[in-house]
Each structure stands twice: as C-alpha cells, then as structure tokens.
Design a protein around this motif. Structure first.
Motif, PDB file in Angstrom:
ATOM      1  N   GLU A  54       7.202  -4.150  32.271  1.00 13.48           N
ATOM      2  CA  GLU A  54       8.190  -3.056  32.241  1.00 13.48           C
ATOM      3  C   GLU A  54       9.297  -3.357  31.233  1.00 13.48           C
ATOM      4  O   GLU A  54       9.749  -2.466  30.517  1.00 13.48           O
ATOM      5  N   ASP A  55       9.717  -4.612  31.200  1.00 16.36           N
ATOM      6  CA  ASP A  55      10.802  -4.987  30.276  1.00 16.36           C
ATOM      7  C   ASP A  55      10.344  -4.856  28.820  1.00 16.36           C
ATOM      8  O   ASP A  55      11.107  -4.431  27.953  1.00 16.36           O
ATOM      9  N   VAL A  56       9.095  -5.244  28.561  1.00 16.57           N
ATOM     10  CA  VAL A  56       8.583  -5.146  27.191  1.00 16.57           C
ATOM     11  C   VAL A  56       8.471  -3.668  26.803  1.00 16.57           C
ATOM     12  O   VAL A  56       8.903  -3.255  25.718  1.00 16.57           O
ATOM     13  N   LEU A  57       7.903  -2.875  27.705  1.00 14.30           N
ATOM     14  CA  LEU A  57       7.718  -1.453  27.386  1.00 14.30           C
ATOM     15  C   LEU A  57       9.067  -0.808  27.077  1.00 14.30           C
ATOM     16  O   LEU A  57       9.223  -0.115  26.073  1.00 14.30           O
ATOM     17  N   LYS A  58      10.050  -1.066  27.913  1.00 15.16           N
ATOM     18  CA  LYS A  58      11.359  -0.428  27.709  1.00 15.16           C
ATOM     19  C   LYS A  58      12.049  -0.978  26.457  1.00 15.16           C
ATOM     20  O   LYS A  58      12.494  -0.228  25.593  1.00 15.16           O
ATOM     21  N   GLY A  59      12.120  -2.322  26.382  1.00 16.06           N
ATOM     22  CA  GLY A  59      12.852  -2.948  25.269  1.00 16.06           C
ATOM     23  C   GLY A  59      12.262  -2.589  23.914  1.00 16.06           C
ATOM     24  O   GLY A  59      12.991  -2.261  22.971  1.00 16.06           O
ATOM     25  N   VAL A  60      10.943  -2.637  23.810  1.00 14.67           N
ATOM     26  CA  VAL A  60      10.311  -2.384  22.517  1.00 14.67           C
ATOM     27  C   VAL A  60      10.400  -0.887  22.173  1.00 14.67           C
ATOM     28  O   VAL A  60      10.681  -0.533  21.028  1.00 14.67           O
ATOM     29  N   ARG A  61      10.216  -0.040  23.159  1.00 13.27           N
ATOM     30  CA  ARG A  61      10.345   1.402  22.875  1.00 13.27           C
ATOM     31  C   ARG A  61      11.747   1.726  22.368  1.00 13.27           C
ATOM     32  O   ARG A  61      11.913   2.449  21.398  1.00 13.27           O
ATOM     33  N   ASP A  62      12.757   1.143  23.013  1.00 11.36           N
ATOM     34  CA  ASP A  62      14.137   1.398  22.581  1.00 11.36           C
ATOM     35  C   ASP A  62      14.372   0.892  21.162  1.00 11.36           C
ATOM     36  O   ASP A  62      15.127   1.486  20.405  1.00 11.36           O
ATOM     37  N   ALA A  63      13.727  -0.228  20.813  1.00 10.22           N
ATOM     38  CA  ALA A  63      13.926  -0.797  19.475  1.00 10.22           C
ATOM     39  C   ALA A  63      13.203   0.015  18.402  1.00 10.22           C
ATOM     40  O   ALA A  63      13.541  -0.069  17.224  1.00 10.22           O
ATOM     41  N   ALA A  64      12.202   0.788  18.803  1.00  9.07           N
ATOM     42  CA  ALA A  64      11.450   1.680  17.907  1.00  9.07           C
ATOM     43  C   ALA A  64      11.006   1.001  16.597  1.00  9.07           C
ATOM     44  O   ALA A  64      11.383   1.432  15.505  1.00  9.07           O
ATOM     45  N   PRO A  65      10.205  -0.064  16.701  1.00 13.77           N
ATOM     46  CA  PRO A  65       9.778  -0.748  15.468  1.00 13.77           C
ATOM     47  C   PRO A  65       8.666   0.008  14.729  1.00 13.77           C
ATOM     48  O   PRO A  65       7.889   0.727  15.347  1.00 13.77           O
ATOM     49  N   ASP A  66       8.618  -0.194  13.406  1.00 15.37           N
ATOM     50  CA  ASP A  66       7.488   0.323  12.611  1.00 15.37           C
ATOM     51  C   ASP A  66       6.324  -0.649  12.669  1.00 15.37           C
ATOM     52  O   ASP A  66       5.177  -0.273  12.440  1.00 15.37           O
ATOM     53  N   ALA A  67       6.652  -1.915  12.910  1.00 16.64           N
ATOM     54  CA  ALA A  67       5.608  -2.949  12.985  1.00 16.64           C
ATOM     55  C   ALA A  67       5.973  -3.961  14.065  1.00 16.64           C
ATOM     56  O   ALA A  67       7.150  -4.164  14.358  1.00 16.64           O
ATOM     57  N   VAL A  68       4.941  -4.562  14.643  1.00 16.08           N
ATOM     58  CA  VAL A  68       5.132  -5.594  15.671  1.00 16.08           C
ATOM     59  C   VAL A  68       4.320  -6.822  15.262  1.00 16.08           C
ATOM     60  O   VAL A  68       3.130  -6.708  14.964  1.00 16.08           O
ATOM     61  N   VAL A  69       4.979  -7.974  15.232  1.00 10.88           N
ATOM     62  CA  VAL A  69       4.301  -9.231  14.897  1.00 10.88           C
ATOM     63  C   VAL A  69       4.311 -10.107  16.141  1.00 10.88           C
ATOM     64  O   VAL A  69       5.374 -10.453  16.656  1.00 10.88           O
ATOM     65  N   ASN A  70       3.131 -10.443  16.611  1.00 10.18           N
ATOM     66  CA  ASN A  70       2.993 -11.205  17.857  1.00 10.18           C
ATOM     67  C   ASN A  70       2.648 -12.661  17.542  1.00 10.18           C
ATOM     68  O   ASN A  70       1.513 -12.977  17.198  1.00 10.18           O
ATOM     69  N   LEU A  71       3.657 -13.521  17.667  1.00 10.40           N
ATOM     70  CA  LEU A  71       3.468 -14.965  17.419  1.00 10.40           C
ATOM     71  C   LEU A  71       3.720 -15.740  18.708  1.00 10.40           C
ATOM     72  O   LEU A  71       4.197 -16.865  18.692  1.00 10.40           O
ATOM     73  N   LEU A  72       3.409 -15.115  19.836  1.00  9.33           N
ATOM     74  CA  LEU A  72       3.737 -15.717  21.134  1.00  9.33           C
ATOM     75  C   LEU A  72       2.803 -16.873  21.469  1.00  9.33           C
ATOM     76  O   LEU A  72       1.580 -16.699  21.506  1.00  9.33           O
ATOM     77  N   THR A  73       3.393 -18.043  21.690  1.00  9.65           N
ATOM     78  CA  THR A  73       2.631 -19.172  22.232  1.00  9.65           C
ATOM     79  C   THR A  73       3.557 -19.997  23.103  1.00  9.65           C
ATOM     80  O   THR A  73       4.778 -19.862  23.030  1.00  9.65           O
ATOM     81  N   ALA A  74       2.982 -20.839  23.912  1.00  3.40           N
ATOM     82  CA  ALA A  74       3.768 -21.787  24.722  1.00  3.40           C
ATOM     83  C   ALA A  74       2.998 -23.100  24.718  1.00  3.40           C
ATOM     84  O   ALA A  74       2.536 -23.571  25.748  1.00  3.40           O
ATOM     85  N   ILE A  75       2.854 -23.667  23.524  1.00  2.50           N
ATOM     86  CA  ILE A  75       2.067 -24.894  23.362  1.00  2.50           C
ATOM     87  C   ILE A  75       3.013 -26.092  23.459  1.00  2.50           C
ATOM     88  O   ILE A  75       4.014 -26.142  22.747  1.00  2.50           O
ATOM     89  N   PRO A  76       2.703 -27.046  24.352  1.00  3.13           N
ATOM     90  CA  PRO A  76       3.602 -28.207  24.469  1.00  3.13           C
ATOM     91  C   PRO A  76       3.719 -28.946  23.140  1.00  3.13           C
ATOM     92  O   PRO A  76       2.739 -29.039  22.383  1.00  3.13           O
ATOM     93  N   ALA A  77       4.917 -29.460  22.857  1.00  2.00           N
ATOM     94  CA  ALA A  77       5.144 -30.172  21.590  1.00  2.00           C
ATOM     95  C   ALA A  77       4.222 -31.399  21.505  1.00  2.00           C
ATOM     96  O   ALA A  77       3.717 -31.730  20.441  1.00  2.00           O
ATOM     97  N   LYS A  78       4.023 -32.047  22.648  1.00  3.38           N
ATOM     98  CA  LYS A  78       3.103 -33.196  22.670  1.00  3.38           C
ATOM     99  C   LYS A  78       1.942 -32.787  23.570  1.00  3.38           C
ATOM    100  O   LYS A  78       2.078 -32.773  24.796  1.00  3.38           O
ATOM    101  N   LEU A  79       0.839 -32.439  22.923  1.00  3.85           N
ATOM    102  CA  LEU A  79      -0.291 -31.844  23.640  1.00  3.85           C
ATOM    103  C   LEU A  79      -1.230 -32.929  24.164  1.00  3.85           C
ATOM    104  O   LEU A  79      -1.588 -33.836  23.427  1.00  3.85           O
ATOM    105  N   ASP A  80      -1.620 -32.805  25.436  1.00  4.30           N
ATOM    106  CA  ASP A  80      -2.643 -33.700  25.979  1.00  4.30           C
ATOM    107  C   ASP A  80      -3.987 -32.978  25.844  1.00  4.30           C
ATOM    108  O   ASP A  80      -4.317 -32.104  26.636  1.00  4.30           O
ATOM    109  N   VAL A  81      -4.747 -33.344  24.794  1.00  7.88           N
ATOM    110  CA  VAL A  81      -5.982 -32.603  24.503  1.00  7.88           C
ATOM    111  C   VAL A  81      -7.047 -32.772  25.587  1.00  7.88           C
ATOM    112  O   VAL A  81      -7.942 -31.938  25.702  1.00  7.88           O
ATOM    113  N   SER A  82      -6.924 -33.826  26.382  1.00  9.75           N
ATOM    114  CA  SER A  82      -7.933 -34.015  27.435  1.00  9.75           C
ATOM    115  C   SER A  82      -7.735 -32.986  28.559  1.00  9.75           C
ATOM    116  O   SER A  82      -8.624 -32.765  29.367  1.00  9.75           O
ATOM    117  N   ARG A  83      -6.541 -32.369  28.610  1.00 11.26           N
ATOM    118  CA  ARG A  83      -6.240 -31.349  29.628  1.00 11.26           C
ATOM    119  C   ARG A  83      -5.911 -30.029  28.944  1.00 11.26           C
ATOM    120  O   ARG A  83      -4.994 -29.305  29.329  1.00 11.26           O
TER     121      ARG A  83
END
Ligand SMILES: NC(=O)c1ccc[n+]([C@@H]2O[C@H](COP(=O)([O-])OP(=O)(O)OC[C@H]3O[C@@H](n4cnc5c(N)ncnc54)[C@H](OP(=O)(O)O)[C@@H]3O)[C@@H](O)[C@H]2O)c1
Length: 307
Positions: A54-83
């Motif tokens: 709901e927050d994304v729908l409202k916030g982005v609609r209000d901002a009325a962008p011509d383009a949206v760039v999605n660079l969303l990640t939450a990768i730990p700075a020190k990654l444990d590749v075994s997990r």
C-alpha cells in the motif's frame, strides 16, 4: 525524465543518482530513511518499504515518475556462500514482491530492474542472452535465488521493461572495494582458490552498471541484457592477480572436496562452473560500453584507493 530509484543508496544507486542529474533527469529515491537519503544524495524522496504494497502504491503514484529503476537488494556485506539460500531470503522477496509492487504502482512508466549474470547453465564459451538458464545440476543453495531473479525478469519482460543482468559488481561499497569483505579475505590469505578455479567471472564496475541504466531509460529495448565488462576471467586468474595487486601472499589452494564443508556446493560451483557472459547485445542496443573494459584496470584504480 522523472526517475524513481528504489535502492538509491546501494552500490549501483549511489553512482546512478549523480549520473541521472548530469543527464538532465530528475531522480527521486524510494527509501525507508528519507532524511538520511536527502542529506546524503540531495534528492527528493518517497518514504516506503518496498515490501509494504500500500505504501509503495501510494508513494510512487504521488511521485508520478516517468521511469522506475529497481535496484532493490538486501545482500549481507560479508556473505556466507554456504548458506546462500538463507542469506538471500530478503533479496528474493524484494526481487519478486518488491518488483510486483513497483510495476503495479507505475504501470505507464519505463521500468528497468537489476538482475544477475549468474543465471546461466554452465557451458563452453560466453553466454549471450539466449543461452539457457541454469536447469541442470543447479546447486541447492542457489535454486531460490535463481528463481527469484528469473521471476523478476519475467515480470519486467511482460511489462515491456528491461532487466539488466549485471556481472560481479565491484566499486565503492562492494565486497571487492579496497575496504570490502572479499578484498579483506584475499589480503588475509583467507580466500582460497578452490579446485581448478575454472569458473569465469564477468565483472562490472558500479559506474558502468549505472551508465547502462541511464542508457536504457529512453531506448525502446525490453527483455534481458548482459551488463559486464569485455574480459571475462577465470577464478584461477583473477584471485592470484588481485592478491598480487594487494601485495598479499599467493592464495591458498584447496580441493573441491576440502572446500565443500566450508563453502558449500554453491561456493564450489561459483569458482568452478560459472559461465562468462557476452555483452555484445547491450553494446549494440544501448549504445553502451564499459569505461573499464577490463576488470584489471578497474581493480587497479579501486584497490589503490585509501578507504
Ligand atoms: N551483481 C552483483 O554482484 C551484486 C549485485 C548487487 C549487490 N551486490 C553486492 O551486495 C552487497 C550489498 O550491495 P547493495 O547495493 O545491495 O547495498 P545496500 O547498501 O545494502 O543497498 C540496498 C538498497 O536497497 C534498498 N532497500 C533494501 N531493502 C529495502 C526495502 N525493504 N524497502 C526499500 N528499499 C530497500 C536500500 O534502501 P534504504 O536503505 O535507503 O531504504 C538500499 O538503497 C555489496 O557487496 C554489493 O557489491 C552484488
């Protein structure tokens, strides 16, 4: 163009915002920390958690962008590749649900999103975008991450948007930066060469990744594109070379069997089976080329920084 950037403070986002301004665009950052982002990047903000629809729908609609760039990640700075599967749970949700939310919030906008170049089935030669994605012998820990990246790509393609398959990202804030976790491990002799080190790494500097995003904004290109440098390199080449650049000892060599309990199946596959990627289609369709054509040049610059 008014360009909403989700992930503006990440490794690519922080390079993208100034490039957008230079190109005459108007960046708007979607963030959970608007005050800090305004101070750090000097941009207008939309406050939202990308997973709260709901927050994304409202916030982005209000901002009325011509383009949206999605660079969303939450990768730990020190990654444990075994997990890897656990480490990527949140990133996978951002790539699936987060992407859905952004697409639904701005159905008329140009959409560009971040995917990865590690999706290809191992094989000979460089993979272009038509090469099969990993379907056989996929390491268990990688399955959900692969599915999430492919889901993001499907959503983007169906919406006429563009998914950029970025190679191994380096540059400030990344694990390969002078102060990054991978660099620290190589410096300390704790980043071994596993097995033959036959996997190919396609690196990309964050500034070149950001430039590809800008190039994609006003071009009629959809689907997926590989964004990587011109010189894919095997693990057995770049790991010792980076150790030399750092003045560190030669990296230790361990067999795949020895590495398995520590690095897991994905860690072993990462250094031994990854396929390099061909960037020809991005060069042609985006009129883009990497400023750092070789990872060697980019690493020389980044690792000489005193961070
Ligand atoms: N292809 C690759 O090799 C690749 C690709 C990506 C990342 N990485 C690596 O992963 C590590 C982390 O990089 P990163 O760029 O992801 O750094 P980061 O500094 O963790 O950036 C994550 C970005 O996503 C946003 N974000 C995360 N969760 C969100 C949510 N729920 N709602 C809204 N925004 C959210 C953050 O925004 P706010 O905090 O402002 O809300 C931030 O801008 C680095 O080592 C990097 O090199 C590698």
């Amino acid at each position: 163009m008014r360009v909403l950037v989700a992930g503006a403070t990440g490794v690519i986002g922080r390079r993208l915002v100034p490039l957008l301004k230079e190109a005459g665009h108007e960046p708007v950052a979607l963030t959970r920390n608007p005050g800090a982002v305004r101070e750090r990047l000097g941009v207008e903000t939309v406050e939202a958690d990308a997973l709260v629809r709901e927050d994304v729908l409202k916030g982005v609609r209000d901002a009325a962008p011509d383009a949206v760039v999605n660079l969303l990640t939450a990768i730990p700075a020190k990654l444990d590749v075994s997990r890897l599967a656990e480490e990527f749970v949140l990133t996978n949700r951002l790539r699936t649900q987060g992407t859905r939310n952004l697409l639904d919030a701005a159905p008329g906008a140009r959409h560009i999103a971040e995917s990865v170049a590690f999706v290809y089935q191992p094989g000979d030669g460089l993979a272009d975008e038509d090469a099969p994605t990993w379907y056989d012998g996929t390491p268990d820990q990688f399955v959900t991450t692969l599915e999430a990246a492919l889901d993001l790509e499907r959503q983007l393609t169906e919406a006429g948007g563009l998914a950029l398959r970025f190679g191994h990202l380096y540059g400030p804030g990344s694990g390969y930066a002078a102060d990054g976790a991978t660099t620290a491990a190589i410096r300390a002799g704790q980043f071994p060469l596993i097995g033959g080190g036959n996997g190919y790494f396609s690196f990309i500097h964050s500034a070149d990744a950001a430039a590809a995003v800008v190039a994609g904004l006003d071009r009629d290109v959809s689907g997926v594109l590989n964004i990587a440098d011109d010189h894919p390199t095997q693990a057995r080449e770049w790991i010792p070379e980076v150790a030399r650049m750092l003045g560190a000892l030669e990296p230790p060599v361990v067999s795949e069997e020895q590495a398995l309990p520590v690095a897991g199946e994905w860690g072993v596959a990462f250094l031994n089976r990854l396929r390099g990627v061909d960037n020809a289609r991005a060069r042609a369709s985006l009129d883009w080329r990497p400023r750092y054509a070789s990872w060697r040049d980019g690493f020389e610059v980044e690792l000489s920084k005193d961070e």
